[in-house]
Enzyme design. Structure first.
Site, mmCIF file in Angstrom:
data_model
loop_
_atom_site.group_PDB
_atom_site.id
_atom_site.type_symbol
_atom_site.label_atom_id
_atom_site.label_comp_id
_atom_site.label_asym_id
_atom_site.label_seq_id
_atom_site.Cartn_x
_atom_site.Cartn_y
_atom_site.Cartn_z
ATOM 1 N N GLU A 102 -3.564 -9.838 6.793
ATOM 2 C CA GLU A 102 -3.176 -9.162 5.543
ATOM 3 C C GLU A 102 -2.088 -8.129 5.833
ATOM 4 O OE1 GLU A 102 -2.816 -9.045 2.526
ATOM 5 O OE2 GLU A 102 -4.466 -8.121 1.428
ATOM 6 N N ASP A 103 -1.217 -7.906 4.865
ATOM 7 C CA ASP A 103 -0.125 -6.947 5.074
ATOM 8 C C ASP A 103 -0.629 -5.510 5.080
ATOM 9 O OD1 ASP A 103 -0.732 -7.001 2.358
ATOM 10 O OD2 ASP A 103 1.336 -7.212 1.673
ATOM 11 N N ASP A 106 -5.190 -0.934 0.957
ATOM 12 C CA ASP A 106 -5.004 0.297 0.194
ATOM 13 C C ASP A 106 -6.390 0.724 -0.310
ATOM 14 O OD1 ASP A 106 -3.478 2.270 -1.136
ATOM 15 O OD2 ASP A 106 -3.163 1.012 -2.871
ATOM 16 N N PHE A 155 4.078 4.755 -0.935
ATOM 17 C CA PHE A 155 4.354 3.359 -1.251
ATOM 18 C C PHE A 155 5.431 2.842 -0.303
ATOM 19 C CE2 PHE A 155 6.138 -0.250 -3.485
ATOM 20 C CZ PHE A 155 4.976 -0.938 -3.765
ATOM 21 N N ARG A 168 11.257 -7.408 0.699
ATOM 22 C CA ARG A 168 10.416 -8.069 1.704
ATOM 23 C C ARG A 168 11.195 -8.361 2.973
ATOM 24 N NH1 ARG A 168 5.698 -9.758 -0.934
ATOM 25 N NH2 ARG A 168 5.945 -10.508 -3.064
#
Ligand code: IMP
Length: 192
Positions: A102-103, A106, A155, A168
């Protein structure tokens, strides 16, 4: 400086830092899964750059598969945690050792949904490898077995991570200038 880079307030993790850390993660995974049937499950789209570098750093045989999920009703910078599967795995994961790639984690809600869903399919083991982790934002308890970097509550974009599908392709992880995401997405829109 490219047009995309001009939107970055600061670089948080450089290309070199990413590659060094991913090499370490690859070594740890190679050691922990030696002799086992391991399937790396990439969560699209954000995890795709991480997966392709991670799999080159993993020295043992492994298979890969992909899953795309959407977070319904959130904003462009916050997931709602109401998740649905847009594209499911091709593989049957029963009795296999599954490692989710997973990136970023959060609130943890997306991974909570994915792990609960995959657990019902009876894998031999189910673990999580996340490139980035924002511990201060956690709302639900998810165990992260491998973490690239803990980051502050900002963010970030780049290296697979997007804002409204852009950024990206940046080779580093950076903080987006806040004035670029001041306007929230309309409620009810799907974001991946
Ligand atoms: P969670 O369900 O709140 O843990 O959110 C996880 C998902 O939200 C990630 O897979 C990303 O798609 C997205 N996300 C969370 N934080 C960021 C960020 O800083 N930049 C880009 N996407 C993010």
């Amino acid at each position: 400086m490219s047009a995309l880079e001009q939107d970055i307030a600061k670089i948080l993790i450089t290309r070199e830092q990413l590659q060094t850390r991913i090499a370490d993660l690859g070594q740890a995974i190679s050691r922990d899964y030696a002799g086992k049937d391991v399937l790396l499950v990439c969560i699209l789209k954000g995890g795709v750059l991480f997966l392709t570098d991670l799999m080159r750093a993993v020295a043992i045989p492994h298979a890969i598969d992909f899953m795309a999920i959407s977070s319904y009703g959130g904003t462009l910078t916050e997931s709602s945690g109401v998740v649905r599967i847009l594209m499911d795995l091709n593989s049957n994961i029963e009795s296999r050792n599954v490692l989710i790639v997973e990136d970023i984690v959060d609130t943890g809600r997306t991974l909570q949904y994915i792990t609960e869903n995959l657990r019902t399919r009876n894998p031999a083991s189910l673990k999580i490898c996340a490139l980035l982790n924002k511990p201060s934002r956690r709302e639900v308890n998810v165990t992260l077995d491998y973490v690239g970097f803990d980051i502050p509550n900002e963010f970030v974009v780049g290296y697979g991570l997007d804002y409204n599908e852009h950024y990206r392709n940046l080779p580093f992880v950076g903080v987006l200038k806040p004035d670029l995401y001041a306007r929230p997405n309309q409620s009810g829109t799907d974001t991946v």
